[in-house]
Motif scaffolding. Structure first.
Motif, short mmCIF file in Angstrom:
data_model
loop_
_atom_site.label_atom_id
_atom_site.label_comp_id
_atom_site.label_asym_id
_atom_site.label_seq_id
_atom_site.Cartn_x
_atom_site.Cartn_y
_atom_site.Cartn_z
N GLN A 170 0.84 -1.20 0.00
CA GLN A 170 0.00 0.00 0.00
C GLN A 170 0.87 1.25 0.00
O GLN A 170 0.67 2.18 -0.79
N ARG A 195 -1.17 -7.78 -8.11
CA ARG A 195 -1.99 -6.57 -8.06
C ARG A 195 -1.19 -5.30 -8.30
O ARG A 195 -1.73 -4.29 -8.70
N VAL B 48 -5.14 3.41 -4.48
CA VAL B 48 -3.97 2.52 -4.41
C VAL B 48 -3.51 2.32 -2.97
O VAL B 48 -3.04 1.25 -2.61
N ALA B 49 -3.69 3.37 -2.13
CA ALA B 49 -3.28 3.23 -0.74
C ALA B 49 -4.20 2.26 0.00
O ALA B 49 -3.80 1.62 0.96
N GLN B 50 -5.44 2.15 -0.48
CA GLN B 50 -6.37 1.24 0.18
C GLN B 50 -6.23 -0.19 -0.34
O GLN B 50 -6.22 -1.14 0.44
N LEU B 51 -6.12 -0.34 -1.66
CA LEU B 51 -6.15 -1.68 -2.25
C LEU B 51 -4.77 -2.27 -2.54
O LEU B 51 -4.67 -3.44 -2.90
N ALA B 52 -3.72 -1.45 -2.43
CA ALA B 52 -2.38 -1.90 -2.80
C ALA B 52 -2.35 -2.41 -4.24
O ALA B 52 -1.91 -3.52 -4.52
N ILE B 53 -2.87 -1.58 -5.16
CA ILE B 53 -2.81 -1.95 -6.57
C ILE B 53 -2.05 -0.89 -7.33
O ILE B 53 -1.81 0.21 -6.84
#
Lengths: 296, 134
Positions: A170, A195, B48-53
């Motif tokens: 994250q 991901r 992205v900070a929430q899902l790490a994508i």
């Protein structure tokens, strides 16, 4: 588009053993690149060559247009977080930041402090007393606050528990979104990278059989199942990645840019993990005939 | 900063690509009226900070939604909802569900079990979807 990493016939030999050979890749800037392969495949060697910590035995490598480790300016542009996210056990968190500020010309102190506060690390805490996840976050903070154009991370999440792993990725993705840096990170597990990566390099037995954008990989690889067929009777544009045969049935993983019309095949899509595993199976190009004959 | 109106999630087992899952979740929220014109979508950094994508996954999803005319990006500010999906499609749900029920009854009467029905539906759904693309 500019290349972040370009290698031409790159090779590294330790004594008589080649850790990396004939590696030719070209990675455009702005990607999060996953380097996957089994342990001992040569991932660390490739990353150290890119960071300038090793000299190539054969071929060329350029990183952000320059020779790795060739100049102070080059060193400032590339961040490297080695395996097991090393920190100095005897130094405190604050001392790590001071050290980072002294060693790196483009050091972003505000960012470093803000990240440390957000993660919840006490500045007076000695690094040796941190948990694995906290240590990894400290190493990531040092790598990011250096403000590199390319950040290289060797197996950064391998030793972390699932929660720490997620938090690490994250933080990394947040930094990518904010600062538009390119990232290359390695793992022996595709699932860790699936991901976060939009570009994948597969490294098996010191060679790179495939490197491309993940979307392109997923769009050009298929699993074909049908009545037993010799690989020589596949159309010219279909490259065999892996092959299995029983007396009656053949299962291929192939790479092709064309669509598949042969009604004899049941055509399936592959997940990124299956795709990588197919490349990790014994190379079919050299042994396809042998494999068929042995099983007959 | 305000709380985001919706939060995304990802299902690893669906086989649907992550960017498409984001697109579908926005469309879904629009259909249900959870998202309305003028609402702001979460920023790329928040997602992205929430899902790490990968940030490109989010950018691609937002571009697709923009292309469909559902959202518009205001540079430096964020991405905002510009259309609604509720009125047109919700009205059609009722009759379609009725037809689907009739079809399901027919399928069961023909001797298909749950799995066969699902398999038949999914293969037909996929082939027509592929024909639409081709």
């Amino acid at each position: 588009m500019t290349s972040v990493l370009r290698a031409q016939g790159l090779g590294k030999r330790y004594g008589r053993r080649w850790a990396l050979r004939e590696c030719t890749i070209d990675i455009p800037a702005g990607h999060v690149v996953g380097l996957v392969g089994p342990n001992g495949a040569g991932k660390t060697t490739l990353l150290k060559l890119a960071a300038g910590q090793l000299e190539p035995t054969a071929g060329d490598i350029t990183v952000l247009g320059g020779r790795p480790g060739g100049s102070p300016a080059q060193l400032a542009k590339v961040g490297f977080v080695a395996q097991d996210t090393p920190v100095y056990a005897g130094l405190t968190v604050a001392e790590h930041l001071r050290l980072g500020a002294r060693l790196n010309p483009r050091w972003d102190d505000a960012m470093a402090r803000e990240r440390i506060a957000r993660i919840g690390l006490a500045p007076a805490q000695r690094a040796g007393r941190l948990s694995g996840g906290q240590r990894a976050q400290l190493a990531l903070t040092l790598g990011l606050a250096k403000r590199p154009e390319l950040l290289i991370l060797d197996e950064p999440v391998a030793s972390l528990d699932p929660l720490a792993r997620r938090e690490f990725l994250q933080g990394l993705m947040e930094a990518v979104a904010e600062h538009e840096l390119s990232v290359v990170l390695s793992s022996h597990l595709v699932s860790d990278l699936e991901r976060v990566c939009d570009f994948l390099i597969v490294l098996v037995g010191s060679r790179v059989p495939v490197a491309a954008e993940t979307e392109r990989l997923l769009a050009t690889h298929y699993r074909l199942t049908g009545p037993r067929r010799d690989p020589d009777r596949l159309p010219a544009g279909q490259h065999v990645v892996s092959a299995r045969h029983t007396d009656r049935q053949s299962t291929y993983v192939i790479r092709t840019d064309a669509s598949i019309h042969d009604p004899a095949w049941t055509v399936g899509q592959l997940s990124l993990e299956d795709l990588v595993l197919a490349y990790m199976e014994k190379r079919p190009a050299e042994s396809r005939r042998v494999a068929l004959e042995v099983q007959r | 900063m305000e709380e985001p109106v919706i939060e995304f999630h990802l299902d690893a087992r669906t086989g649907v690509s992550p960017y498409l899952q984001l697109v579908q979740q926005v469309r879904h929220a629009l259909r249900l009226g959870l998202l309305r014109e003028g609402d702001q979508l979460p920023t790329v950094k928040e997602v992205v900070a929430q899902l790490a994508i990968n940030p490109n996954t989010v950018l691609k999803a937002y571009r697709e939604l923009e292309h469909e005319g559902l959202v518009a990006a205001r540079p430096g500010v964020g991405t905002f909802v510009t259309a609604t999906l509720t009125d047109t499609s919700l009205a059609a749900h009722g009759p379609l569900r009725l037809e689907l029920r009739r079809w399901l009854t027919k399928a069961r009467r023909a001797g298909l079990d749950e799995e066969s029905i699902e398999a038949l539906f999914m293969t037909t759904f996929r082939t027509t979807a592929q024909e639409d693309i081709a």
